[in-house]
Design an enzyme around this catalytic site. Structure first.
Site, PDB file in Angstrom:
ATOM      1  N   ASN A   1       0.869  -1.182   0.000  1.00 60.58           N
ATOM      2  CA  ASN A   1       0.000   0.000   0.000  1.00 60.58           C
ATOM      3  C   ASN A   1       0.906   1.233   0.000  1.00 60.58           C
ATOM      4  O   ASN A   1       1.543   1.532   1.001  1.00 60.58           O
ATOM      5  CB  ASN A   1      -0.878  -0.060   1.269  1.00 60.58           C
ATOM      6  CG  ASN A   1      -1.696   1.192   1.469  1.00 60.58           C
ATOM      7  OD1 ASN A   1      -1.780   2.047   0.589  1.00 60.58           O
ATOM      8  ND2 ASN A   1      -2.305   1.299   2.642  1.00 60.58           N
TER       9      ASN A   1
ATOM     10  N   LYS B   1       0.024   4.250  -0.129  1.00 62.61           N
ATOM     11  CA  LYS B   1      -0.611   5.399   0.542  1.00 62.61           C
ATOM     12  C   LYS B   1      -0.434   6.667  -0.305  1.00 62.61           C
ATOM     13  O   LYS B   1      -0.403   6.570  -1.526  1.00 62.61           O
ATOM     14  CB  LYS B   1      -0.049   5.547   1.964  1.00 62.61           C
ATOM     15  CG  LYS B   1      -0.162   4.231   2.754  1.00 62.61           C
ATOM     16  CD  LYS B   1       0.128   4.362   4.228  1.00 62.61           C
ATOM     17  CE  LYS B   1      -0.064   3.006   4.897  1.00 62.61           C
ATOM     18  NZ  LYS B   1       0.171   3.040   6.347  1.00 62.61           N
TER      19      LYS B   1
ATOM     20  N   HIS C   1      -9.329   0.871   5.237  1.00 65.27           N
ATOM     21  CA  HIS C   1      -8.023   1.013   5.895  1.00 65.27           C
ATOM     22  C   HIS C   1      -8.169   1.867   7.159  1.00 65.27           C
ATOM     23  O   HIS C   1      -8.975   2.808   7.190  1.00 65.27           O
ATOM     24  CB  HIS C   1      -7.021   1.652   4.927  1.00 65.27           C
ATOM     25  CG  HIS C   1      -5.627   1.610   5.465  1.00 65.27           C
ATOM     26  ND1 HIS C   1      -5.160   2.549   6.346  1.00 65.27           N
ATOM     27  CD2 HIS C   1      -4.632   0.721   5.286  1.00 65.27           C
ATOM     28  CE1 HIS C   1      -3.909   2.239   6.688  1.00 65.27           C
ATOM     29  NE2 HIS C   1      -3.572   1.129   6.057  1.00 65.27           N
TER      30      HIS C   1
ATOM     31  N   GLU D   1      -6.483   4.193   8.370  1.00 61.17           N
ATOM     32  CA  GLU D   1      -6.290   5.644   8.206  1.00 61.17           C
ATOM     33  C   GLU D   1      -7.576   6.298   7.703  1.00 61.17           C
ATOM     34  O   GLU D   1      -7.900   7.434   8.071  1.00 61.17           O
ATOM     35  CB  GLU D   1      -5.101   5.914   7.268  1.00 61.17           C
ATOM     36  CG  GLU D   1      -3.785   5.672   7.994  1.00 61.17           C
ATOM     37  CD  GLU D   1      -2.648   5.204   7.110  1.00 61.17           C
ATOM     38  OE1 GLU D   1      -2.704   5.372   5.882  1.00 61.17           O
ATOM     39  OE2 GLU D   1      -1.685   4.642   7.670  1.00 61.17           O
TER      40      GLU D   1
ATOM     41  N   GLU E   1      -5.110  -5.552  10.627  1.00 66.56           N
ATOM     42  CA  GLU E   1      -4.055  -4.567  10.855  1.00 66.56           C
ATOM     43  C   GLU E   1      -4.291  -3.878  12.193  1.00 66.56           C
ATOM     44  O   GLU E   1      -5.075  -2.912  12.265  1.00 66.56           O
ATOM     45  CB  GLU E   1      -4.064  -3.520   9.742  1.00 66.56           C
ATOM     46  CG  GLU E   1      -3.867  -4.099   8.358  1.00 66.56           C
ATOM     47  CD  GLU E   1      -3.350  -3.037   7.387  1.00 66.56           C
ATOM     48  OE1 GLU E   1      -2.214  -3.153   6.944  1.00 66.56           O
ATOM     49  OE2 GLU E   1      -4.090  -2.088   7.120  1.00 66.56           O
TER      50      GLU E   1
ATOM     51  N   GLY F   1       2.845   1.599  10.912  1.00 70.64           N
ATOM     52  CA  GLY F   1       3.788   2.705  10.798  1.00 70.64           C
ATOM     53  C   GLY F   1       4.543   3.003  12.078  1.00 70.64           C
ATOM     54  O   GLY F   1       5.187   4.044  12.193  1.00 70.64           O
TER      55      GLY F   1
ATOM     56  N   SER G   1       3.757  -2.787  10.174  1.00 68.63           N
ATOM     57  CA  SER G   1       5.221  -2.852  10.297  1.00 68.63           C
ATOM     58  C   SER G   1       5.806  -4.182   9.830  1.00 68.63           C
ATOM     59  O   SER G   1       6.735  -4.705  10.440  1.00 68.63           O
ATOM     60  CB  SER G   1       5.648  -2.523  11.723  1.00 68.63           C
ATOM     61  OG  SER G   1       5.229  -1.205  12.072  1.00 68.63           O
TER      62      SER G   1
HETATM   63  P1  PGA Z   1       3.071  -0.173   7.665  1.00 69.48           P
HETATM   64  O1  PGA Z   1       1.576   0.076   7.104  1.00 69.48           O
HETATM   65  O2  PGA Z   1       3.574  -1.424   6.982  1.00 69.48           O
HETATM   66  O3  PGA Z   1       3.841   1.058   7.262  1.00 69.48           O
HETATM   67  O4  PGA Z   1       2.968  -0.349   9.123  1.00 69.48           O
HETATM   68  C1  PGA Z   1       0.682  -0.976   6.928  1.00 69.48           C
HETATM   69  C2  PGA Z   1      -0.602  -0.473   6.380  1.00 69.48           C
HETATM   70  O5  PGA Z   1      -1.015   0.649   6.708  1.00 69.48           O
HETATM   71  O6  PGA Z   1      -1.260  -1.167   5.573  1.00 69.48           O
END
Ligand code: PGA
Length: 252
Positions: free
Chosen positions: A9, A11, A96, A98, A168, A174, A214
């Site tokens: 992803n 983003k 997601h 976010e 997740e 992140g 992560s």
């Molecule tokens: P990350 O993000 O691997 O940077 O932790 C995962 C995600 O948001 O799908």
């Protein structure tokens, strides 16, 4: 028998030149990855360019979101699922964290987006996951159950083969703080149980459940050893072709 999916992803990262360069660098690095499906999700504005450049390869392209509306019309700023399909996407990420945390996404909108994406013929990666305080309060499973039941509410048995769930935990996204393989396995097994209750044991056995939060080249192998873990949704570590290829090629 469940083919793993490793999805990146991107983003809100990368302009056109960087997106194309990363996609083209990735292509040969994962060309032999027949053990899994490889997916990248670039931003809308580069999706078609990237999809065109990856044509004929084993790397698929995903949208990061879509409109709840299927019918084209007066929805300024929205992108319909069939428009993403038309631009070359075959997968889509919905729900997601976010979007849930910062852009008002609800279980209701996730359900409508899932339905719109299925109607457009896309494979749906539906994200679920609890926040840190919910886990610490002992509510992780009830939160994930609510998100699953809400998002999947209208689905019928024939839709299920195009549904992938990504677990997740928000506290792992992140942050560099990955869930341990055991923590991930525990929740993946729970997701599979909810699916079996809601649909059928067969549908639940076939469901692919990705872990996200992560994921890095050095922790993917331990995660993939877990019996209910069928791949990964990768954010930060998908932005660089070699690093992402290191995750895709976790077997070698
Ligand atoms: P990350 O993000 O691997 O940077 O932790 C995962 C995600 O948001 O799908």
């Amino acid at each position: 028998m469940r083919k793993p999916v490793i999805a990146g992803n991107w983003k809100m990262h990368k302009l056109i030149a960087d997106s194309v360069a990363t996609a083209l660098a990735l292509k040969p690095l994962v060309a032999n990855a027949s053990h899994c499906e490889v997916v990248i999700a670039p931003v809308f504005t580069v999706l078609k360019t990237v999809a065109d450049r990856l044509e004929g390869s084993n790397v698929r392209v995903a949208g990061q979101d879509c409109s709840t509306e299927s019918k084209h019309g007066a929805h300024t700023g929205e992108v319909a699922a069939d428009m993403l399909r038309d631009a070359g996407a075959t997968y889509i990420i919905v729900g997601h964290s976010e979007r849930r945390q910062f852009y008002g996404e609800t279980d209701e909108s996730v359900q409508r987006k899932t339905a719109a994406a299925l109607a457009a013929g896309l494979m749906v990666i539906m994200c679920v996951g609890e926040m840190l305080e919910q886990r610490e309060g002992g509510n992780a499973e009830s939160v994930v159950r609510g998100q699953l039941e809400g998002g999947l509410r209208e689905l019928t048995a024939s839709d299920l083969e195009r549904i992938i769930v990504a677990y997740e935990p928000v506290w792992a996204i992140g942050t560099g703080r990955t869930a341990t393989p055991e923590q991930a396995q525990e929740m993946h097994a729970f997701v599979r149980r909810v699916f079996a209750e809601r649909f059928s044991p067969q549908a639940s056995d076939a469901l692919r459940i990705l872990y996200g939060g992560s994921v890095k080249p050095d922790n993917i192998a331990g995660l993939m050893k877990q019996p209910d873990l069928d791949g990964a949704l990768v954010g930060g570590a998908s932005l660089e072709a070699e690093t992402f290829a290191g995750i895709v090629n976790y077997k070698s």
